[in-house]
Write a protein that holds these residues in place. Structure first.
Motif, PDB file in Angstrom:
ATOM      1  N   THR A 159      33.811 -29.715  55.011  1.00 53.27           N
ATOM      2  CA  THR A 159      33.594 -30.712  55.874  1.00 53.27           C
ATOM      3  C   THR A 159      34.941 -31.283  56.401  1.00 53.27           C
ATOM      4  O   THR A 159      36.072 -30.936  55.965  1.00 53.27           O
ATOM      5  N   GLU A 160      34.868 -31.990  57.722  1.00 54.29           N
ATOM      6  CA  GLU A 160      36.230 -32.666  58.191  1.00 54.29           C
ATOM      7  C   GLU A 160      37.055 -33.512  57.036  1.00 54.29           C
ATOM      8  O   GLU A 160      38.299 -33.263  56.905  1.00 54.29           O
ATOM      9  N   ALA A 161      36.290 -34.357  56.409  1.00 50.30           N
ATOM     10  CA  ALA A 161      36.854 -35.266  55.422  1.00 50.30           C
ATOM     11  C   ALA A 161      37.703 -34.297  54.269  1.00 50.30           C
ATOM     12  O   ALA A 161      38.389 -34.721  53.648  1.00 50.30           O
ATOM     13  N   TYR A 162      36.800 -33.194  53.906  1.00 56.36           N
ATOM     14  CA  TYR A 162      37.258 -32.408  52.845  1.00 56.36           C
ATOM     15  C   TYR A 162      38.662 -31.631  53.378  1.00 56.36           C
ATOM     16  O   TYR A 162      39.830 -31.569  52.530  1.00 56.36           O
ATOM     17  N   PHE A 163      38.469 -31.103  54.706  1.00 55.39           N
ATOM     18  CA  PHE A 163      40.141 -30.499  55.059  1.00 55.39           C
ATOM     19  C   PHE A 163      41.072 -31.456  55.076  1.00 55.39           C
ATOM     20  O   PHE A 163      42.115 -31.102  55.017  1.00 55.39           O
ATOM     21  N   ASP A 164      40.808 -32.868  55.565  1.00 57.89           N
ATOM     22  CA  ASP A 164      41.800 -33.713  55.609  1.00 57.89           C
ATOM     23  C   ASP A 164      42.288 -34.020  54.436  1.00 57.89           C
ATOM     24  O   ASP A 164      43.489 -34.252  54.349  1.00 57.89           O
ATOM     25  N   ALA A 165      41.568 -34.183  53.240  1.00 60.43           N
ATOM     26  CA  ALA A 165      42.109 -34.224  51.839  1.00 60.43           C
ATOM     27  C   ALA A 165      42.935 -33.172  51.488  1.00 60.43           C
ATOM     28  O   ALA A 165      43.989 -33.142  50.848  1.00 60.43           O
ATOM     29  N   LEU A 166      42.544 -31.920  51.955  1.00 58.57           N
ATOM     30  CA  LEU A 166      43.196 -30.748  51.600  1.00 58.57           C
ATOM     31  C   LEU A 166      44.469 -30.661  52.263  1.00 58.57           C
ATOM     32  O   LEU A 166      45.596 -30.312  51.580  1.00 58.57           O
ATOM     33  N   GLU A 167      44.630 -31.128  53.620  1.00 59.00           N
ATOM     34  CA  GLU A 167      45.854 -30.944  54.346  1.00 59.00           C
ATOM     35  C   GLU A 167      46.839 -32.244  53.676  1.00 59.00           C
ATOM     36  O   GLU A 167      48.066 -31.999  53.501  1.00 59.00           O
ATOM     37  N   ASN A 168      46.249 -33.233  53.182  1.00 57.66           N
ATOM     38  CA  ASN A 168      47.089 -34.431  52.531  1.00 57.66           C
ATOM     39  C   ASN A 168      47.789 -33.789  51.101  1.00 57.66           C
ATOM     40  O   ASN A 168      48.696 -34.069  50.924  1.00 57.66           O
ATOM     41  N   SER A 169      46.917 -32.930  50.404  1.00 56.18           N
ATOM     42  CA  SER A 169      47.135 -32.466  49.393  1.00 56.18           C
ATOM     43  C   SER A 169      48.308 -31.427  49.486  1.00 56.18           C
ATOM     44  O   SER A 169      49.449 -31.288  48.603  1.00 56.18           O
ATOM     45  N   TRP A 170      48.247 -30.729  50.523  1.00 56.74           N
ATOM     46  CA  TRP A 170      49.444 -29.554  50.709  1.00 56.74           C
ATOM     47  C   TRP A 170      50.828 -30.359  51.460  1.00 56.74           C
ATOM     48  O   TRP A 170      51.794 -29.969  50.898  1.00 56.74           O
TER      49      TRP A 170
END
Length: 257
Positions: A159-170
């Motif tokens: 989901t968009e929230a998941y990708f936002d969290a993944l971008e933050n992690s990277w």
């Protein structure tokens, strides 16, 4: 050699390759996108298998509730403790305190992700990690980034929230790697993937995980032939010049090519 191990909780490879920062790292790393975790594909069992290089049915932790077993012998952190290595862990999920026996870890930093939110915990832990690496130069550092798993459970994987969290992690991973001395190798992986709002199944979306290795002597590109999460401990041990316990089941990735 010293090692920085970064684990991004719940990171699916097919999501990772859509993150520009991840693709930037992949250009310089040896990697495999279709590695395997252990079953049950659950956070604590997967982490125990990573650090103890044993499957869950052997180490005895088969859920997110820790179960002490007499047969659980020395893992990666206990091995480092015996060799007087300076070690540190940065984590936001409290159950990870059970990854090592008392007395073998030099330092640890905990930011409660459930209290502050896992994105904020990611950011705080990364700041602590950068500062600690610069001042203390530990032999081994473990940085746990839990935001994608939290978003997956709350809203859903992919989901968009998941990708936002993944971008933050990277972004946090890149920050942790900035200005890292040349004597550090970096390994980035995940504990499991996920689907819908869950994981723990045999589905490939849950069981497939990536691994990226930098400054390990491996050539850049998709050059890691096979990968299981149990391979991390022997790989780190080889990078650090430590003897591996005979009971470990994983193999060293830096010796397979």
């Amino acid at each position: 050699m010293k090692v920085l191990l970064i684990l991004i909780d719940g990171m699916r490879p097919d999501a990772m390759v859509q993150i520009p920062a991840a693709r930037q790292v992949m250009e310089k790393a040896a990697y495999k996108l279709d590695g395997s975790t252990v079953y049950p594909s659950c956070t604590l069992p997967c982490h125990m298998s990573l650090f103890y290089s044993r499957p869950p049915l052997v180490h005895g932790v088969t859920s997110n509730t820790y179960t002490a077993r007499v047969r659980l012998k020395n893992g990666l952190l206990e091995t480092m403790g015996k060799e007087k290595k300076k070690t540190v862990m940065f984590y936001s999920w409290e159950e990870l305190r059970d990854l090592y026996k008392p007395g073998c870890m030099t330092d640890s930093f905990f930011v409660n992700g459930d209290r502050y939110g896992y994105v904020e915990a990611n950011n705080r832990l990364t700041e602590y990690c950068v500062d600690y690496l610069a001042k203390e130069a530990p032999d081994f550092a473990f940085l746990y980034l839990g935001a994608p798993d939290s978003a997956g459970h709350k809203v859903g994987w992919m989901t968009e929230a998941y990708f936002d969290a993944l971008e933050n992690s990277w972004a946090c991973a890149l920050k942790a790697m900035e200005n890292l001395p040349e004597d550090y190798a970096v390994i980035i992986t995940a504990d499991h993937g996920g689907h819908d709002r869950r994981h723990t199944t045999f589905m490939k979306e849950d069981m497939t995980i990536p691994v990226l290795l930098l400054n390990t002597g491996l050539p850049a590109g998709e050059t890691v032939k096979e990968y299981n999460i149990m391979d991390i401990a022997p790989t780190v041990a080889d990078l650090m010049g430590m003897e591996k316990p005979l009971e470990w089941k994983g193999k060293s990735l830096i010796k397979e090519i």
